[in-house]
Design an enzyme around this catalytic site. Structure first.
Site, short mmCIF file in Angstrom:
data_model
loop_
_atom_site.label_atom_id
_atom_site.label_comp_id
_atom_site.label_asym_id
_atom_site.label_seq_id
_atom_site.Cartn_x
_atom_site.Cartn_y
_atom_site.Cartn_z
N GLN A 155 32.71 38.06 41.25
CA GLN A 155 33.39 38.76 40.37
C GLN A 155 34.01 40.14 40.76
O GLN A 155 33.34 41.28 40.82
CB GLN A 155 32.35 39.34 39.13
CG GLN A 155 33.30 39.69 37.96
CD GLN A 155 32.23 39.64 36.75
OE1 GLN A 155 31.20 39.10 36.50
NE2 GLN A 155 33.07 39.95 35.54
N PHE A 156 35.14 39.83 41.41
CA PHE A 156 36.03 41.08 41.97
C PHE A 156 36.20 42.14 40.89
O PHE A 156 36.13 43.65 41.20
CB PHE A 156 37.32 40.94 42.55
CG PHE A 156 38.46 40.55 41.61
CD1 PHE A 156 39.10 41.50 41.42
CD2 PHE A 156 38.48 39.40 41.20
CE1 PHE A 156 40.35 41.41 40.57
CE2 PHE A 156 39.69 39.12 40.08
CZ PHE A 156 40.43 40.20 39.94
N THR A 157 35.94 41.91 39.55
CA THR A 157 36.30 43.01 38.56
C THR A 157 35.27 43.92 38.45
O THR A 157 35.48 44.99 37.80
CB THR A 157 36.83 42.30 37.28
OG1 THR A 157 35.34 41.48 36.81
CG2 THR A 157 37.95 41.39 37.30
#
Length: 150
Positions: free
Chosen positions: A78-80
């Site tokens: 989850q790069f967010t």
């Protein structure tokens, strides 16, 4: 490196219409990789997730880890987690690692966690649009962050 860790009674992840991973009681770990992360941050985060004492003991206190309970882990990239919305209303993701580096550390995290737990660790599909389902137990959600040393 950031891990958003949720104690769950069950969790699953689906990508491209296919179930990619499913677990019973344990931890759902959303993993974000910083552009400057190295194997040093990875090793720290694996140990922290495996040994994080957020499961109840006989007295009901959070005093047991994933290693103690034999619980499962599900890891989702989850790069967010590195979204910065301090200015404006659209998050910027400039601190997140580029995909090739992020994939390498994400897969390394899963491999190292499997080795520490002594069993397979299901995961999401790196870079895919995914649907995550979970039943948060407690609810217990912990934010872990290890700043890059470089």
């Amino acid at each position: 490196m950031i891990a958003l860790v949720q104690r769950v009674s069950e969790a699953s992840v689906t990508a491209e219409g296919q179930e990619a991973g499913v677990i019973g009681p344990g931890l759902l770990i959303f993993l974000g990789v910083h552009g400057n992360d190295t194997d040093k941050e990875l090793a720290w985060m694996v140990r922290k997730c495996a040994k994080l004492r957020i499961f109840p003991d006989g007295a009901g206190r959070m005093n047991r880890s994933l290693l103690d309970t034999g619980g499962e882990a599900l890891v989702v990239s989850q790069f967010t987690l590195y979204g910065n919305a301090q200015k404006g209303h659209r998050p910027a993701f400039v601190e997140a690692a580029h995909p090739a580096k992020a994939r390498s550390l994400y897969e390394g995290f899963i491999d190292a966690l499997e080795e520490m737990l002594g069993r397979p660790v299901p995961s999401g599909v790196f870079g895919a649009m995914m649907q995550v389902r979970l039943c948060n137990d407690g609810p217990v959600t912990i934010w872990l962050e290890r700043k890059p040393s470089a």
